[in-house]
Design a protein around this motif. Structure first.
Motif, PDB file in Angstrom:
ATOM      1  N   SER A 149       0.614  -1.369   0.354  1.00 33.44           N
ATOM      2  CA  SER A 149      -0.203   0.037   0.230  1.00 33.44           C
ATOM      3  C   SER A 149       0.762   1.511  -0.583  1.00 33.44           C
ATOM      4  O   SER A 149       0.290   2.078  -0.450  1.00 33.44           O
ATOM      5  CB  SER A 149      -1.007   0.153   0.937  1.00 33.44           C
ATOM      6  OG  SER A 149      -1.756  -1.188   1.285  1.00 33.44           O
ATOM      7  N   TYR A 150       2.102   1.381   0.885  1.00 35.87           N
ATOM      8  CA  TYR A 150       3.319   2.824   0.875  1.00 35.87           C
ATOM      9  C   TYR A 150       3.198   2.436  -0.429  1.00 35.87           C
ATOM     10  O   TYR A 150       4.021   4.034  -0.946  1.00 35.87           O
ATOM     11  CB  TYR A 150       4.201   2.162   1.609  1.00 35.87           C
ATOM     12  CG  TYR A 150       5.562   2.842   1.309  1.00 35.87           C
ATOM     13  CD1 TYR A 150       4.983   4.045   2.665  1.00 35.87           C
ATOM     14  CD2 TYR A 150       5.988   2.838   0.706  1.00 35.87           C
ATOM     15  CE1 TYR A 150       6.048   5.293   2.373  1.00 35.87           C
ATOM     16  CE2 TYR A 150       6.701   3.989   0.789  1.00 35.87           C
ATOM     17  CZ  TYR A 150       6.886   5.056   1.729  1.00 35.87           C
ATOM     18  OH  TYR A 150       7.548   6.432   1.479  1.00 35.87           O
ATOM     19  N   GLY A 151       3.925   1.502  -1.431  1.00 32.33           N
ATOM     20  CA  GLY A 151       4.341   1.370  -2.272  1.00 32.33           C
ATOM     21  C   GLY A 151       3.517   2.183  -3.417  1.00 32.33           C
ATOM     22  O   GLY A 151       3.271   3.368  -4.455  1.00 32.33           O
ATOM     23  N   VAL A 160       1.455   4.729  -3.126  1.00 34.59           N
ATOM     24  CA  VAL A 160       0.958   5.685  -2.229  1.00 34.59           C
ATOM     25  C   VAL A 160       2.420   6.668  -2.507  1.00 34.59           C
ATOM     26  O   VAL A 160       1.907   8.002  -3.418  1.00 34.59           O
ATOM     27  CB  VAL A 160       0.791   6.008  -1.009  1.00 34.59           C
ATOM     28  CG1 VAL A 160       0.643   7.556  -0.024  1.00 34.59           C
ATOM     29  CG2 VAL A 160      -0.786   5.551  -0.291  1.00 34.59           C
ATOM     30  N   PHE A 161       3.643   5.787  -2.205  1.00 37.32           N
ATOM     31  CA  PHE A 161       4.526   6.596  -2.600  1.00 37.32           C
ATOM     32  C   PHE A 161       4.550   6.545  -4.691  1.00 37.32           C
ATOM     33  O   PHE A 161       5.273   8.109  -5.362  1.00 37.32           O
ATOM     34  CB  PHE A 161       5.862   6.163  -2.619  1.00 37.32           C
ATOM     35  CG  PHE A 161       6.754   6.066  -3.226  1.00 37.32           C
ATOM     36  CD1 PHE A 161       6.976   8.122  -2.969  1.00 37.32           C
ATOM     37  CD2 PHE A 161       8.211   5.904  -3.145  1.00 37.32           C
ATOM     38  CE1 PHE A 161       8.420   9.049  -2.777  1.00 37.32           C
ATOM     39  CE2 PHE A 161       9.590   6.400  -3.439  1.00 37.32           C
ATOM     40  CZ  PHE A 161       9.361   7.542  -3.314  1.00 37.32           C
ATOM     41  N   PHE A 162       3.444   6.120  -5.379  1.00 39.06           N
ATOM     42  CA  PHE A 162       4.031   5.934  -6.888  1.00 39.06           C
ATOM     43  C   PHE A 162       2.447   7.319  -7.041  1.00 39.06           C
ATOM     44  O   PHE A 162       3.054   7.936  -8.124  1.00 39.06           O
ATOM     45  CB  PHE A 162       3.363   4.708  -7.300  1.00 39.06           C
ATOM     46  CG  PHE A 162       3.645   5.018  -9.120  1.00 39.06           C
ATOM     47  CD1 PHE A 162       4.948   5.072  -9.518  1.00 39.06           C
ATOM     48  CD2 PHE A 162       2.711   3.754  -9.379  1.00 39.06           C
ATOM     49  CE1 PHE A 162       5.221   4.440 -10.226  1.00 39.06           C
ATOM     50  CE2 PHE A 162       3.119   4.093 -11.209  1.00 39.06           C
ATOM     51  CZ  PHE A 162       4.644   4.324 -11.259  1.00 39.06           C
ATOM     52  N   GLU A 163       2.028   7.242  -5.884  1.00 39.72           N
ATOM     53  CA  GLU A 163       0.543   9.015  -6.540  1.00 39.72           C
ATOM     54  C   GLU A 163       1.589   9.774  -6.128  1.00 39.72           C
ATOM     55  O   GLU A 163       1.008  11.029  -6.681  1.00 39.72           O
ATOM     56  CB  GLU A 163      -0.216   8.641  -5.452  1.00 39.72           C
ATOM     57  CG  GLU A 163      -1.262   7.451  -6.055  1.00 39.72           C
ATOM     58  CD  GLU A 163      -2.636   7.111  -5.145  1.00 39.72           C
ATOM     59  OE1 GLU A 163      -3.686   7.136  -5.443  1.00 39.72           O
ATOM     60  OE2 GLU A 163      -2.409   7.206  -3.466  1.00 39.72           O
ATOM     61  N   ILE A 164       2.780   9.870  -5.067  1.00 36.62           N
ATOM     62  CA  ILE A 164       3.456  11.333  -4.900  1.00 36.62           C
ATOM     63  C   ILE A 164       4.033  11.199  -5.973  1.00 36.62           C
ATOM     64  O   ILE A 164       4.683  12.644  -6.139  1.00 36.62           O
ATOM     65  CB  ILE A 164       3.906  10.798  -3.547  1.00 36.62           C
ATOM     66  CG1 ILE A 164       3.124  10.501  -2.341  1.00 36.62           C
ATOM     67  CG2 ILE A 164       5.272  11.962  -4.045  1.00 36.62           C
ATOM     68  CD1 ILE A 164       4.094   9.992  -1.466  1.00 36.62           C
ATOM     69  N   ILE A 165       5.248  10.197  -6.832  1.00 36.91           N
ATOM     70  CA  ILE A 165       5.669  10.353  -7.911  1.00 36.91           C
ATOM     71  C   ILE A 165       4.784  11.177  -8.596  1.00 36.91           C
ATOM     72  O   ILE A 165       5.456  12.061 -10.010  1.00 36.91           O
ATOM     73  CB  ILE A 165       6.542   9.239  -7.859  1.00 36.91           C
ATOM     74  CG1 ILE A 165       7.509   8.384  -6.959  1.00 36.91           C
ATOM     75  CG2 ILE A 165       7.517   9.280  -9.442  1.00 36.91           C
ATOM     76  CD1 ILE A 165       7.895   7.498  -7.264  1.00 36.91           C
ATOM     77  N   THR A 166       3.573  10.371  -9.719  1.00 32.49           N
ATOM     78  CA  THR A 166       2.635  10.909 -11.377  1.00 32.49           C
ATOM     79  C   THR A 166       1.812  11.594 -10.517  1.00 32.49           C
ATOM     80  O   THR A 166       1.567  11.829 -12.292  1.00 32.49           O
ATOM     81  CB  THR A 166       2.091   9.808 -11.345  1.00 32.49           C
ATOM     82  OG1 THR A 166       1.006   8.789 -10.127  1.00 32.49           O
ATOM     83  CG2 THR A 166       3.263   8.465 -11.333  1.00 32.49           C
ATOM     84  N   ALA A 217       9.879   2.182  -5.098  1.00 31.50           N
ATOM     85  CA  ALA A 217       8.268   2.151  -5.410  1.00 31.50           C
ATOM     86  C   ALA A 217       7.913   0.748  -6.260  1.00 31.50           C
ATOM     87  O   ALA A 217       6.958   0.083  -5.797  1.00 31.50           O
ATOM     88  CB  ALA A 217       7.649   3.049  -6.141  1.00 31.50           C
ATOM     89  N   ALA A 218       9.480   0.292  -6.436  1.00 30.11           N
ATOM     90  CA  ALA A 218       9.376  -0.844  -7.207  1.00 30.11           C
ATOM     91  C   ALA A 218       8.952  -2.295  -6.745  1.00 30.11           C
ATOM     92  O   ALA A 218       8.316  -2.877  -6.529  1.00 30.11           O
ATOM     93  CB  ALA A 218       9.989  -0.415  -8.554  1.00 30.11           C
ATOM     94  N   MET A 219      10.224  -1.600  -5.827  1.00 31.75           N
ATOM     95  CA  MET A 219      10.139  -2.852  -4.635  1.00 31.75           C
ATOM     96  C   MET A 219       9.425  -3.124  -3.643  1.00 31.75           C
ATOM     97  O   MET A 219       9.333  -4.682  -3.357  1.00 31.75           O
ATOM     98  CB  MET A 219      11.523  -2.054  -4.026  1.00 31.75           C
ATOM     99  CG  MET A 219      12.823  -2.397  -4.807  1.00 31.75           C
ATOM    100  SD  MET A 219      14.324  -2.173  -3.856  1.00 31.75           S
ATOM    101  CE  MET A 219      14.422  -0.964  -3.072  1.00 31.75           C
ATOM    102  N   CYS A 220       8.323  -1.914  -3.175  1.00 32.65           N
ATOM    103  CA  CYS A 220       7.190  -1.905  -2.275  1.00 32.65           C
ATOM    104  C   CYS A 220       6.076  -2.774  -3.494  1.00 32.65           C
ATOM    105  O   CYS A 220       5.338  -3.368  -2.167  1.00 32.65           O
ATOM    106  CB  CYS A 220       6.924  -0.875  -2.120  1.00 32.65           C
ATOM    107  SG  CYS A 220       7.682   0.822  -0.727  1.00 32.65           S
TER     108      CYS A 220
END
Length: 373
Positions: free
Chosen positions: A233-235, A237-243, A297-300
């Motif tokens: 789930s963190y991954g 959200v982190f992807f949302e932060i980046i994109t 993000a990809a690792m998460c």
């Protein structure tokens, strides 16, 4: 323990007993009357409404006796399940304390009313500031995004690796990450939280609850829940932060509606990484930092839970991204600081006054660092 049917009085008694059992009466949270909270929110005035979710509406209020602004969440779910979520929230936020968890000021369990009172967060939620911004609002810059990502990871690290037993958040998403006046993030809404596995077990089994798009695939498919489910789930959200994109956005063309699916082909070519970054950043980010952020993000987001990193590993990676320095640069800075301290010690006067003064300054610095931590 399964309760098929219960009266209001038995529900109230259950909540009181559970709070006493687990909290042993040592809660810092205040018990409010419903009248006090009605006054604080001007009778839950619609003009004071600052948020609305599955568990209820949130109003901005002011507690006169404490002279503080608060966020007041009035739960609108009836029955035992609503009471269970209320109880979990009170217990977790009363017993666990961390700078990246929202502070529970108090609660009300009077009659049918279930109300939670939190510290007021001036910048709303990450969803507000990242995904719901208007045309005239300033988007979050890269450094602020990385600061938010790091703080949110620290909140998870505390739940997973410091709390005993560990706590699985189970509802990690942008709307549950609140931002204070300095954009420091704090995790909120712990009604779905679950105590993690102990005694060598790798997961707990439970019915699937959460928000579509954020739940880990193994949890959605089997109900097996672990701290690695939170990492997935963190991954997201982190992807949302980046994109700057929602994980699921039906307003976009069909091939772009699922964020993870849309990005997968772009991951295969470094030259296309800039297409993944939020256009609102206008290219104002370090290229190397973008690569590193996408790698985290990809690792998460690994399909296999066991291959995802620990929350402490994510924190370590984000520390460098939020400061804009590589591990090597941070190590060099630490070595330079140590070298400077050695030079200062060698050049200081040997008389007692100077030594005493240095010791006092050192004590003050330690105290200052302690306050910040």
């Amino acid at each position: 323990m399964i309760i098929i049917q219960c009266t209001d009085s038995s529900r109230r008694r259950y909540i009181a007993e559970e709070i006493e059992k687990y909290g042993k009466g040592n809660f810092s949270s205040q018990i409010f009357t419903f009248q006090e909270l009605s006054v604080a929110t001007q009778n839950f005035n619609p003009e004071s409404l600052i948020g609305e979710g599955g568990f209820g509406r949130v109003y901005k209020g002011h507690i006169e006796t404490k002279d503080i602004d608060v966020a007041v969440k009035k739960l609108d779910r009836n029955g035992f399940q609503g009471n269970r979520e209320f109880l979990v929230e009170v217990l977790i936020l009363s017993l666990l304390h961390h700078p990246n968890l929202v502070k529970l000021v108090g609660y009300c369990a009077e009659g049918e009313q279930r109300v939670l009172v939190y510290e007021y967060m001036h910048n709303g939620s990450l969803e507000d500031r990242l995904l719901n911004i208007g045309p005239n609002e300033k988007p979050l810059d890269w450094n602020t995004r990385m600061k938010i990502a790091e703080g949110a990871a620290r909140g998870l690290e505390y739940l997973h690796e410091t709390a005993k037993p560990p706590v699985i958040y189970r509802d990690f998403k942008a709307s549950n990450i609140l931002l204070d006046e300095s954009f420091n993030p704090k995790l909120s809404d712990f009604g779905l939280a679950k105590l993690g596995p102990i005694g060598g077990r790798t997961h707990v089994s439970t019915r699937v609850l959460g928000t579509y798009g954020y739940c880990a695939p193994e949890y959605t498919a089997t109900g097996k829940l672990s701290t690695k489910s939170d990492i997935y789930s963190y991954g997201v959200v982190f992807f949302e932060i980046i994109t700057g994109r929602r994980v699921v956005d039906t307003s976009r063309p069909s091939e772009e509606q699922n964020l993870i699916t849309w990005a997968q082909p772009l991951f295969k070519d470094k030259k296309k990484f800039h297409f993944i970054a939020d256009p609102l950043l206008e290219g104002n980010y370090p290229e190397k930092a973008l690569y590193q952020a996408l790698a985290v993000a990809a690792m998460c987001l690994q399909e296999e839970a066991t291959t995802r990193p620990l929350s402490s590993d994510v924190v370590t990676a984000l520390e460098y991204l939020s400061t804009g320095k590589s591990p090597e640069e941070s190590q060099e800075e630490e070595e330079d600081d140590d070298h400077k301290e050695e030079e200062e010690e060698m050049g200081s006067s040997p008389d007692n006054t100077t030594v005493e003064s240095t010791e006092n300054n050192s004590t003050q610095d330690d105290s200052s660092d302690s306050d910040k931590s």
